[in-house]
Write a protein that holds these residues in place. Structure first.
Motif, mmCIF file in Angstrom:
data_model
loop_
_atom_site.group_PDB
_atom_site.id
_atom_site.type_symbol
_atom_site.label_atom_id
_atom_site.label_comp_id
_atom_site.label_asym_id
_atom_site.label_seq_id
_atom_site.Cartn_x
_atom_site.Cartn_y
_atom_site.Cartn_z
ATOM 1 N N PRO A 208 -39.951 -28.977 29.569
ATOM 2 C CA PRO A 208 -41.445 -29.242 29.973
ATOM 3 C C PRO A 208 -41.625 -30.627 30.681
ATOM 4 C CG PRO A 208 -41.510 -28.002 27.788
ATOM 5 C CD PRO A 208 -40.041 -28.448 28.324
ATOM 6 N N GLU A 209 -40.831 -31.329 30.210
ATOM 7 C CA GLU A 209 -40.861 -33.000 30.707
ATOM 8 C C GLU A 209 -39.753 -33.178 31.411
ATOM 9 O OE1 GLU A 209 -41.454 -35.233 27.177
ATOM 10 O OE2 GLU A 209 -43.490 -34.358 26.819
ATOM 11 N N ASP A 210 -39.050 -32.343 31.939
ATOM 12 C CA ASP A 210 -37.575 -32.731 32.642
ATOM 13 C C ASP A 210 -38.098 -32.796 34.088
ATOM 14 O OD1 ASP A 210 -36.160 -32.845 30.634
ATOM 15 O OD2 ASP A 210 -35.497 -30.729 30.533
ATOM 16 N N PHE A 211 -37.307 -33.591 34.885
ATOM 17 C CA PHE A 211 -37.391 -33.654 36.268
ATOM 18 C C PHE A 211 -36.035 -34.199 36.786
ATOM 19 C CE2 PHE A 211 -39.160 -37.660 34.659
ATOM 20 C CZ PHE A 211 -38.515 -38.629 35.399
ATOM 21 N N VAL A 212 -35.616 -34.211 38.191
ATOM 22 C CA VAL A 212 -34.542 -34.645 38.672
ATOM 23 C C VAL A 212 -34.994 -35.550 39.912
ATOM 24 C CG1 VAL A 212 -32.238 -34.161 39.653
ATOM 25 C CG2 VAL A 212 -33.142 -33.096 37.698
ATOM 26 N N THR A 213 -34.771 -36.731 40.210
ATOM 27 C CA THR A 213 -34.805 -37.442 41.379
ATOM 28 C C THR A 213 -33.750 -37.446 42.283
ATOM 29 O OG1 THR A 213 -33.934 -39.549 40.754
ATOM 30 C CG2 THR A 213 -36.193 -39.156 40.284
ATOM 31 N N VAL A 214 -33.846 -37.005 43.552
ATOM 32 C CA VAL A 214 -32.909 -36.754 44.576
ATOM 33 C C VAL A 214 -33.194 -37.310 45.947
ATOM 34 C CG1 VAL A 214 -31.987 -34.576 43.240
ATOM 35 C CG2 VAL A 214 -33.792 -34.472 45.112
ATOM 36 N N LEU A 215 -31.970 -37.867 46.431
ATOM 37 C CA LEU A 215 -31.981 -38.090 48.127
ATOM 38 C C LEU A 215 -30.842 -37.482 48.800
ATOM 39 C CD1 LEU A 215 -32.787 -40.142 50.042
ATOM 40 C CD2 LEU A 215 -31.196 -41.656 49.061
ATOM 41 N N LEU A 216 -31.435 -36.876 49.781
ATOM 42 C CA LEU A 216 -30.360 -36.003 50.331
ATOM 43 C C LEU A 216 -30.270 -36.874 51.765
ATOM 44 C CD1 LEU A 216 -31.634 -32.368 50.196
ATOM 45 C CD2 LEU A 216 -29.723 -33.600 49.097
ATOM 46 N N ALA A 217 -28.990 -36.974 52.370
ATOM 47 C CA ALA A 217 -28.590 -37.344 53.450
ATOM 48 C C ALA A 217 -27.744 -36.872 54.463
ATOM 49 C CB ALA A 217 -27.904 -38.972 53.055
ATOM 50 N N GLU A 218 -27.998 -36.677 55.694
ATOM 51 C CA GLU A 218 -27.331 -35.955 56.691
ATOM 52 C C GLU A 218 -26.975 -37.034 57.803
ATOM 53 O OE1 GLU A 218 -28.621 -31.994 57.991
ATOM 54 O OE2 GLU A 218 -28.888 -33.247 59.692
ATOM 55 N N PHE A 219 -25.704 -36.967 57.968
ATOM 56 C CA PHE A 219 -25.172 -38.026 58.840
ATOM 57 C C PHE A 219 -24.720 -37.235 60.388
ATOM 58 C CE2 PHE A 219 -24.419 -39.463 54.814
ATOM 59 C CZ PHE A 219 -24.537 -40.806 54.761
ATOM 60 N N ALA A 220 -25.247 -38.006 61.492
ATOM 61 C CA ALA A 220 -25.261 -37.464 62.727
ATOM 62 C C ALA A 220 -24.537 -38.808 63.551
ATOM 63 C CB ALA A 220 -26.120 -36.780 63.262
ATOM 64 N N CYS A 229 -36.830 -37.645 47.275
ATOM 65 C CA CYS A 229 -37.809 -36.977 46.354
ATOM 66 C C CYS A 229 -37.720 -37.880 44.798
ATOM 67 C CB CYS A 229 -37.267 -35.567 45.934
ATOM 68 S SG CYS A 229 -37.453 -34.275 47.133
ATOM 69 N N GLY A 230 -38.578 -38.881 45.031
ATOM 70 C CA GLY A 230 -38.650 -39.905 43.928
ATOM 71 C C GLY A 230 -37.654 -40.560 43.636
ATOM 72 N N HIS A 231 -36.445 -40.894 44.584
ATOM 73 C CA HIS A 231 -35.320 -41.635 44.119
ATOM 74 C C HIS A 231 -35.659 -42.832 44.871
ATOM 75 C CE1 HIS A 231 -31.125 -41.584 42.707
ATOM 76 N NE2 HIS A 231 -30.845 -42.270 43.762
ATOM 77 N N PRO A 232 -34.626 -43.861 44.260
ATOM 78 C CA PRO A 232 -34.993 -45.341 44.943
ATOM 79 C C PRO A 232 -34.216 -45.213 46.322
ATOM 80 C CG PRO A 232 -33.938 -45.355 42.677
ATOM 81 C CD PRO A 232 -34.081 -43.911 42.966
ATOM 82 N N ALA A 233 -34.791 -45.938 47.364
ATOM 83 C CA ALA A 233 -34.572 -46.062 48.736
ATOM 84 C C ALA A 233 -33.146 -46.406 48.920
ATOM 85 C CB ALA A 233 -35.681 -46.582 49.386
#
Length: 361
Positions: A208-220, A229-233
């Motif tokens: 009920p109180e769980d969450f996961v911050t994520v950052l996705l990076a795609e390199f070109a 999504c809520g993650h440190p920049a």
């Protein structure tokens, strides 16, 4: 040890006045070794047993000298007590040895499971060099931070994240998130759609109180595409160190994320640092958080990527007084293939204005 010492002093002081009707029984003498065996190793437990035997002998000698008990009777009592203490103490030492071995095996299994999920990154993928570092505050090495790297038809895709909590419970969320990323990274063209895939796949593992911050990076070539999504920049490091903050920010996985794609330049000679909040939230004795100042930029300019991460870890650990308070994951990325954009950048001999390239699609 303190318990046995105090018990010895009490027994030796009270024996002359209480007489033979009161003495330390083997059961009382074995309390110390049993307590030690529950938390320490076999060596410490054996030392506690030695103290118990010595106390038993000292009690017998004191009783024989200060009371009317015959020395032969005192000797018999002492031998019997010592025998019981030695046998019981040997069992405590054996139990401590088995517990230590069992804990060591559990730690090895946990670390192998962690390494299967969090594979160390020391490779060049798609013309970009990667290196990773992970530290957990848990004794068994399991924590809430996660990362992964997959080579896809759309370029190298990198995931970094942080599940709520610590220890094995958070590690379950980490494994679910990494598994969902590996499943969808090559099959889903758009990073925003990949986030939706991650959110849907881990929903059954969230409390009920769980969450996961994520950052996705795609390199070109010449750029990196980000979905946060809520993650440190992440921190882009070149002439200066600057965070690539998402605008507008998005909620983490599990809380209805609605991210937008962000594009930022990243050429040869620049590096990208992705990290979890274990870095920025490392606090000193006054509660001041670790600053992303010029020391971080200098650390990120070491010749080898792994050296950069080791230096960052040393800085954060020193700032926190020698021990981090939270799990920490670091990933350093560095483009290594020259591109047309790199040539333009070198001709300009100055940082590109952000309006020329950075933006949100």
């Amino acid at each position: 040890m303190g318990f046995l010492t105090g018990l010895a002093a009490l027994a030796l002081l009270t024996t002359p006045s209480t007489g033979p009707e009161w003495r330390l029984t083997p059961g009382l003498l074995l309390i110390g070794p049993v307590l030690v065996s529950a938390r320490k190793g076999p060596r410490a437990t054996a030392c506690a047993v030695g103290w118990a035997v010595a106390l038993s002998v000292a009690m017998a000698v004191t009783m024989a000298v200060t009371t009317s008990v015959a020395s032969s009777v005192a000797l018999s009592v002492a031998l019997l007590d010592c025998l019981v203490v030695v046998v019981g103490g040997g069992a405590a030492v054996h139990g401590a040895r088995r517990r230590v071995r069992r804990e060591a095996e559990l730690i090895r299994v946990a670390q192998r499971s962690r390494d299967a999920v969090l594979r160390p990154l020391t490779a060049e993928v798609g013309g970009v060099g990667f290196s990773s570092l992970y530290r957990s505050v848990s004794d068994i090495g399991l924590g809430g931070d996660l990362y992964d790297l997959v080579q896809t038809p759309y370029g190298a895709r990198l995931l970094i994240g942080d599940a709520r909590g610590h220890g094995p419970e958070a590690a379950v969320l980490c494994a679910a998130t990494v598994g969902a990323f590996r499943e969808g990274a090559c099959a889903i063209p758009a990073l925003v759609d990949l986030v939706a895939h991650l959110d849907a796949r881990i929903s059954g593992d969230l409390g009920p109180e769980d969450f996961v911050t994520v950052l996705l990076a795609e390199f070109a070539p010449g750029e990196v595409r980000l979905v946060n999504c809520g993650h440190p920049a992440p921190l882009r490091i070149g002439w200066r160190a600057e965070p690539l903050a998402a605008s507008p920010p998005s909620a983490p996985l599990g809380l209805g994320p609605r991210p937008r794609l962000q594009r930022a330049r990243l050429g040869v000679g620049e590096r990208l640092l992705l990290y979890t909040d274990g870095l920025t939230e490392a606090r000193d004795a006054q509660g001041t958080m670790f600053p992303l100042d010029d020391r971080v930029r200098q650390a990120a300019c070491q010749p080898q990527l792994r050296e950069c991460l080791d230096e960052l870890l040393s800085l954060a650990t020193a700032h926190a007084g020698g021990r981090l308070q939270d799990d920490l994951a670091l990933v350093m990325c560095e483009p290594r293939c020259a591109t047309p954009m790199t040539v333009v950048r070198e001709r300009l001999m100055s940082p590109w204005p952000e309006r020329r390239f950075d933006g949100v699609d």
